[in-house]
Write an enzyme that holds these catalytic residues in place. Structure first.
Site, short mmCIF file in Angstrom:
data_model
loop_
_atom_site.label_atom_id
_atom_site.label_comp_id
_atom_site.label_asym_id
_atom_site.label_seq_id
_atom_site.Cartn_x
_atom_site.Cartn_y
_atom_site.Cartn_z
N LYS A 14 49.49 94.95 2.28
CA LYS A 14 49.01 94.53 0.95
C LYS A 14 49.05 93.02 0.77
CE LYS A 14 52.18 96.62 -1.33
NZ LYS A 14 53.01 97.35 -0.37
N ARG A 89 54.53 99.88 -10.05
CA ARG A 89 55.13 100.67 -8.97
C ARG A 89 55.69 101.99 -9.45
NH1 ARG A 89 56.14 96.44 -4.97
NH2 ARG A 89 57.16 97.29 -3.15
N ARG A 128 58.00 92.77 11.62
CA ARG A 128 58.08 91.68 10.65
C ARG A 128 59.52 91.20 10.49
NH1 ARG A 128 56.01 92.91 4.67
NH2 ARG A 128 58.09 93.72 4.33
N ARG A 134 63.31 89.07 6.66
CA ARG A 134 63.51 89.53 5.28
C ARG A 134 64.72 90.45 5.22
NH1 ARG A 134 58.19 91.55 2.09
NH2 ARG A 134 59.65 93.16 1.42
N ARG A 145 62.77 102.31 1.30
CA ARG A 145 61.62 101.79 0.55
C ARG A 145 60.42 102.73 0.66
NH1 ARG A 145 61.48 96.57 3.51
NH2 ARG A 145 59.41 96.26 2.63
P1 ADP Z 1 57.00 95.93 0.18
O1 ADP Z 1 55.78 96.45 -0.48
O2 ADP Z 1 56.77 95.60 1.64
O3 ADP Z 1 58.22 96.77 -0.03
P2 ADP Z 1 57.28 93.80 -1.80
O4 ADP Z 1 57.39 92.36 -1.49
O5 ADP Z 1 56.10 94.25 -2.58
O6 ADP Z 1 57.38 94.52 -0.39
O7 ADP Z 1 58.59 94.29 -2.60
C1 ADP Z 1 59.89 94.03 -2.13
C2 ADP Z 1 60.93 94.51 -3.15
O8 ADP Z 1 60.76 93.80 -4.41
C3 ADP Z 1 60.85 96.00 -3.54
O9 ADP Z 1 61.50 96.84 -2.61
C4 ADP Z 1 61.54 95.96 -4.92
O10 ADP Z 1 62.94 95.89 -4.79
C5 ADP Z 1 61.07 94.64 -5.51
N1 ADP Z 1 59.85 94.83 -6.33
C6 ADP Z 1 58.61 94.32 -6.07
N2 ADP Z 1 57.73 94.72 -7.01
C7 ADP Z 1 58.42 95.51 -7.89
C8 ADP Z 1 58.08 96.22 -9.07
N3 ADP Z 1 56.83 96.26 -9.54
N4 ADP Z 1 59.06 96.92 -9.71
C9 ADP Z 1 60.30 96.91 -9.26
N5 ADP Z 1 60.70 96.27 -8.15
C10 ADP Z 1 59.77 95.56 -7.47
#
Ligand code: ADP
Length: 187
Positions: A14, A89, A128, A134, A145
């Protein structure tokens, strides 16, 4: 198409695609994960609030995330469009985004759903982890996740599907191929 979301499991690509598509279409890409990580790095109060959840692979509480997105979408660069990555989400965040956009007198045009199978996702995320370091890219946290995605975020796609605005794109293949597929799906 100017107001869009990109949604899909962790590792589907994404973030990479959001940046490319936003450049092509001339709208800002807004990644909630990137905003959180920048705040953690900058040691802000928001970053401190979010860090433990992110490191565990859990969602940051809606109260924190919703306020952050509301503030970001109020900035002037989103007036002609945006590409949201990582939000909403869960179902409550969908409701919140509806309210935010209604106040701005805006509507979502499209939801891009990026797909990939679970084995591929885990492999990509482990790869990654070695490159980017990360803190949430360890195998246990990755699996968690993915479970959170299945438990909460998959329902978000269903909600938008009922509105008829979801466009599904296969996330397997080269970065360029996937970008081309997304642009075709949007046109
Ligand atoms: P990925 O999709 O690879 O898990 P992201 O960078 O989108 O990576 O998200 C990493 C973390 O950030 C999530 O596991 C969560 O803890 C937090 N996060 C991101 N977006 C949201 C959201 N909309 N609501 C709650 N937590 C979020």
């Amino acid at each position: 198409m100017t107001r869009m979301l990109i949604i899909g499991p962790p590792g589907a690509g994404k973030g990479t695609q959001a940046v490319r598509i936003s450049e092509k279409l001339g709208v800002p890409a807004i990644s909630t994960g990137d905003i959180f990580r920048a705040n953690i790095k900058g040691r802000t109060a928001l970053g401190q609030e979010a860090k433990s959840y992110i490191d565990a692979g859990d969602l940051v509480p809606d109260s924190v995330t919703n306020r952050m997105v509301r503030d970001r979408l109020a900035e002037t660069d989103t007036a002609d469009g945006f590409l949201l990555d990582g939000y909403p989400r869960n179902a409550a965040q969908v409701e919140e985004l509806d309210a935010i956009l209604a106040e701005l007198d805006q509507e979502l045009d499209a939801v891009l759903k990026l797909t990939a199978d679970r084995d591929e996702l885990v492999q990509r995320l482990l790869g990654r982890a070695q490159k980017e370091g990360r803190t949430d890219d360890t195998e246990d946290v990755i699996r968690h996740r993915l479970d959170v995605y299945d438990a909460e975020t998959a329902a978000v796609v269903d909600l938008y599907d009922r509105r008829g605005i979801v466009r599904e794109v296969d996330g397997l293949g080269s970065v360029e191929d996937v970008t081309a597929r997304i642009l075709a799906a949007l046109s």
